[in-house]
Design an enzyme around this catalytic site. Structure first.
Site, short mmCIF file in Angstrom:
data_model
loop_
_atom_site.label_atom_id
_atom_site.label_comp_id
_atom_site.label_asym_id
_atom_site.label_seq_id
_atom_site.Cartn_x
_atom_site.Cartn_y
_atom_site.Cartn_z
N GLU A 1 0.97 -0.93 0.18
CA GLU A 1 0.03 -0.03 -0.14
C GLU A 1 1.24 0.80 -0.43
O GLU A 1 1.35 1.74 0.92
CB GLU A 1 -0.88 -0.28 0.91
CG GLU A 1 -2.06 0.82 1.21
CD GLU A 1 -2.56 1.96 1.07
OE1 GLU A 1 -1.08 3.06 0.75
OE2 GLU A 1 -3.15 2.84 1.99
N GLU B 1 4.41 8.35 -4.56
CA GLU B 1 5.34 8.01 -3.24
C GLU B 1 7.11 7.36 -3.36
O GLU B 1 6.94 6.32 -2.99
CB GLU B 1 3.58 6.93 -2.06
CG GLU B 1 3.81 8.40 -1.31
CD GLU B 1 2.91 8.05 -0.14
OE1 GLU B 1 2.62 6.65 0.41
OE2 GLU B 1 2.15 8.99 0.43
N1 SAH Z 1 0.60 -1.43 4.84
C1 SAH Z 1 0.27 -0.28 5.75
C2 SAH Z 1 1.03 1.17 5.61
C3 SAH Z 1 1.37 1.98 4.52
S1 SAH Z 1 1.62 3.70 4.88
C4 SAH Z 1 -0.94 -0.64 6.11
O1 SAH Z 1 -1.76 -0.26 4.52
O2 SAH Z 1 -2.35 -0.15 6.59
C5 SAH Z 1 2.80 2.98 3.43
C6 SAH Z 1 4.45 2.78 4.49
O3 SAH Z 1 4.97 2.30 3.58
C7 SAH Z 1 5.02 4.11 5.39
O4 SAH Z 1 5.40 3.20 6.54
C8 SAH Z 1 6.30 3.89 4.45
O5 SAH Z 1 7.54 4.28 5.94
C9 SAH Z 1 6.54 2.96 3.78
N2 SAH Z 1 7.34 2.44 2.81
C10 SAH Z 1 7.07 3.17 1.62
N3 SAH Z 1 8.05 2.63 0.62
C11 SAH Z 1 9.10 1.66 1.01
C12 SAH Z 1 9.74 1.25 0.47
N4 SAH Z 1 10.24 1.28 -0.48
N5 SAH Z 1 10.14 0.04 1.91
C13 SAH Z 1 10.24 -0.12 2.76
N6 SAH Z 1 8.85 0.98 3.39
C14 SAH Z 1 8.89 1.77 2.73
#
Ligand code: SAH
Length: 678
Positions: free
Chosen positions: A144, A153
């Site tokens: 996500e 993002e």
């Molecule tokens: N999966 C959770 C949170 C989603 S928010 C849910 O659905 O509730 C997205 C998260 O991804 C954030 O905490 C951000 O720090 C992390 N993130 C984004 N890109 C990333 C990457 N390439 N590798 C690791 N973490 C990542």
């Protein structure tokens, strides 16, 4: 470890680098984060859960072990869903350390310790193989990583890398696919966020029109996304010129390319009009069949009963480089370009295939006129607000004389131009416009901080009219524009004895409200889809209370409906005719609750008193009905102070009579501290 945080100092108007300890950054990040909002997004959560269950079943049906890679696990939610759905093992990758720690705790608390491995790394750093972070490649990819623009993002490069190194060739992906939709519209309101409209000034010697320079007319603007709660835009504020069209799709179960590219579709206008704006949103299919669909479509596209409120995913407004007339039925080509992280659009007359191939231009919009760098979208909207301009003109007419010596202190303001047309001789200040309106020799820009103003800047004259909107680009909260007061104090020795200061004063207003939805972003979640996420709630609460000073936060409330539970109340006044005082300005009192509802917080805003009987509100415009629905200034952010505990009153008789408050303006810092008791 120490980190430096850039922050505007409201007493000097300058950006300063403040040394903060390591904790500060992450407390800010957690406190202001969208994690709570995501956990409250029931529609998103249930659909992810359905999609994950379906993907695990498909893998099991093939007789394979289900190995899940969850990139950006946050609280660990999606991995816990996968483990519950029967996945054999989950690798939960999270780059943000405090979140990875929280995920670890939450996973343990929910009993998934042997099924989920939390990896505190960016996914591109994850290693696979014996002794690596992952034993083997995964066959289910869950993420996500989307923002309102889908790719902002970094979802594309992350997927590109994951397919190359972290997952198997025939993998399942949840979501399976994302699709971006567009619709062409004409909207004076939204167009006013990107171009400066001519400003009409009724002067003694006839009507004058302030025009924007041609550089600005033809400027493509800035590439940053304009994301808004489109569901708060009334249908009367735009005209639909085309049907909703699919712009492009991305299949996340196959290798993804992040390199710059473009997509082209043909639109057949359903109505003639001025093509100005592309409205855009996306949906995600959680499974290949498209049966489990989560969409950001606005109210006129899907039934309102199916609308899920969320703030982490909204809708996008794209500005075409120039407005162009389109005719009903006469086809046009819409091209979307994208790089790894952003999108931009162009409209052209429909052409043949061959011609199309020739035009592959991919540079993203770059502001050439400077105005888009100085003014953000709401600021453009504010400057284009003719009602507002009229108030300033009316006030200036009252105070200006032909021999007035004016000094304007505000960022990128049109006040000097207005003042000039209204008869003032000397108006020191500002940029570009002067050339387009042939005013270079009439208006002087002083490139100095107010403290450094000398009488030679003013050609030894004393200032008879000191004016400001006031507006400063560095202001975050409404009272940060009080920098005008500090600047006024700094130039005191240059003011004539009978100087007129416009605005003559400002006042801070406050009201208790019940939000329709915004409360979710700061409200604890408890359990989410059956998983205990209280660790996250505690973490957010802890960050909000960091330094024991809860702060107000800025929100543009026209996007976030609320109803007033109390009358608006004036709580502090600031007299610009005098210098900033040495001592704090404090007030205490109570507001009566008049309507039943849940007191989620207090909203605060400034009003500027330009002249006798002429005031400008940067907050409440009116309470529009008996129910207490509020109308807010559409160009400004208001300050919202969320109460840490809410009170609900079902009937008027169980209303607590009042909320008590203590509010203090500290002239040393320019900040306002507040405390409320329910
Ligand atoms: N999966 C959770 C949170 C989603 S928010 C849910 O659905 O509730 C997205 C998260 O991804 C954030 O905490 C951000 O720090 C992390 N993130 C984004 N890109 C990333 C990457 N390439 N590798 C690791 N973490 C990542």
């Amino acid at each position: 470890m120490k980190t430096f945080c850039g922050r505007a100092n409201p007493t000097t108007g300058a950006m300063e680098w403040v040394e903060e300890d390591e904790d500060y950054d992450y407390h800010q990040e957690i406190a202001r984060s969208r994690y709570a909002d995501m956990l409250h997004d029931k529609d998103r959560n249930t659909k992810y859960y359905q999609g994950i269950r379906a993907a695990v079943s498909r893998v099991k049906e093939r007789g394979e072990k289900a190995i899940v890679l969850d990139i950006g696990t946050g609280t660990g939610l999606l991995s816990m869903m996968a483990a519950s759905a029967g996945a054999d093992f989950c690798y939960a990758v999270e780059v943000f350390k405090p979140m990875a720690n929280a995920a670890l705790k939450i996973v343990e608390k929910n009993g998934f310790r042997d099924k989920i491995k939390v990896i505190n790394k960016h996914s591109t750093e994850v290693t696979v193989g014996p002794g690596g972070d992952m034993q083997c490649r995964a066959n289910i990819l869950v993420t996500e990583l989307f923002d309102t623009e889908l790719i902002g993002e970094g979802a594309l490069p992350t997927y590109e890398h994951a397919h190359k190194y972290l997952v198997r060739e025939r993998c399942e992906a949840v979501p399976h696919r994302a699709t971006v939709y567009v619709q062409l519209v004409e909207s004076k309101r939204m167009w006013s966020w990107n171009k400066l409209f001519p400003v009409h000034v009724e002067a003694e010697d006839g009507e004058k029109i302030i025009v924007s320079p041609s550089e600005m007319e033809n400027c493509p603007g800035v590439p940053s996304v304009c994301d808004i709660q489109l569901n708060q835009m009334p249908s009367s504020d735009f005209t639909i010129l085309s049907d909703v069209v699919t712009m492009f799709s991305v299949d996340f179960s196959k290798p993804v390319k992040s390199a710059s590219t473009y997509y082209r579709v043909q639109l057949e206008p359903v109505k003639s009009g001025k093509a100005q704006i592309i409205l855009s949103w996306w949906d995600i299919d959680m499974d290949p069949s498209g049966m489990i669909n989560c969409t950001m479509a606005p109210y006129w596209v899907k039934s309102t009963s199916a609308l899920q409120w969320r703030d982490h995913w909204m809708q996008c407004v794209y500005f075409l480089p120039n407005e162009e007339p389109v005719l009903q039925g006469e086809k046009v080509d819409l091209t979307a370009w994208r790089d790894e992280y952003s999108l931009w659009y162009k409209l052209q007359k429909a052409r043949g295939e061959e011609e199309n191939k020739a035009d592959v231009r991919v540079e993203s919009p770059v502001c050439r006129c400077q105005a888009h760098l100085l003014w953000n979208r709401p600021r453009f909207g504010e400057l284009n607000d003719q009602n507002r301009t009229r108030q300033y003109i009316k006030s200036l007419k009252k105070v200006l004389k032909t021999d007035s010596v004016c000094l304007c202190i505000s960022d990128g303001s049109l006040l000097p131009v207005l003042a000039h047309y209204l008869g003032a001789k000397q108006v020191p200040y500002f940029f570009l416009f002067f050339k387009a309106n042939h005013l270079e020799d009439k208006i002087k820009i002083i490139e100095a901080h107010p403290e450094l103003l000398t009488s030679s800047h003013l050609e030894d004259k004393k200032i008879s009219v000191l004016m400001g909107e006031p507006f400063f680009t560095t202001s975050l909260l409404p009272w940060h524009n009080l920098y005008f007061w500090y600047a006024r104090t700094a130039v005191t020795s240059h003011l004539s004895s009978n100087v007129t200061v416009l605005p003559q004063s400002a006042s801070l207003h406050m009201m208790i409200v019940e939000f329709q939805d915004l409360w979710r972003i700061r409200s604890p979640c408890g359990t989410c889809e059956g998983f205990d996420v209280r660790t996250m709630d505690d973490m957010i609460k802890n960050s909000l209370n960091f330094r024991e000073s809860k702060e107000a936060e800025p929100h543009p409330l026209w996007e976030y409906p609320c109803k007033s539970l109390s009358d608006p109340q004036e709580v502090l006044t600031f007299d610009f005719r005098k210098s900033v005082p040495q001592h704090c300005l404090s007030t205490e009192g109570s507001v009566n609750l008049l309507r039943k509802g849940t007191s989620h917080g207090a909203v605060l805003w400034m009003e500027y008193h330009l002249a006798a009987d002429i005031s400008i509100s940067t907050g409440l415009m009116q309470i529009s009905n008996k129910k207490g629905n509020c109308e807010w200034n559409p160009h400004c952010k208001q300050a919202v102070y969320f109460f840490s505990s809410v009170i609900e009153s079902e009937t008027l008789s169980d209303l607590p009579s009042a909320v008590t408050y203590a509010i203090t303006f500290n002239p040393k810092t320019g900040e306002i501290a507040m405390d409320f008791k329910l």
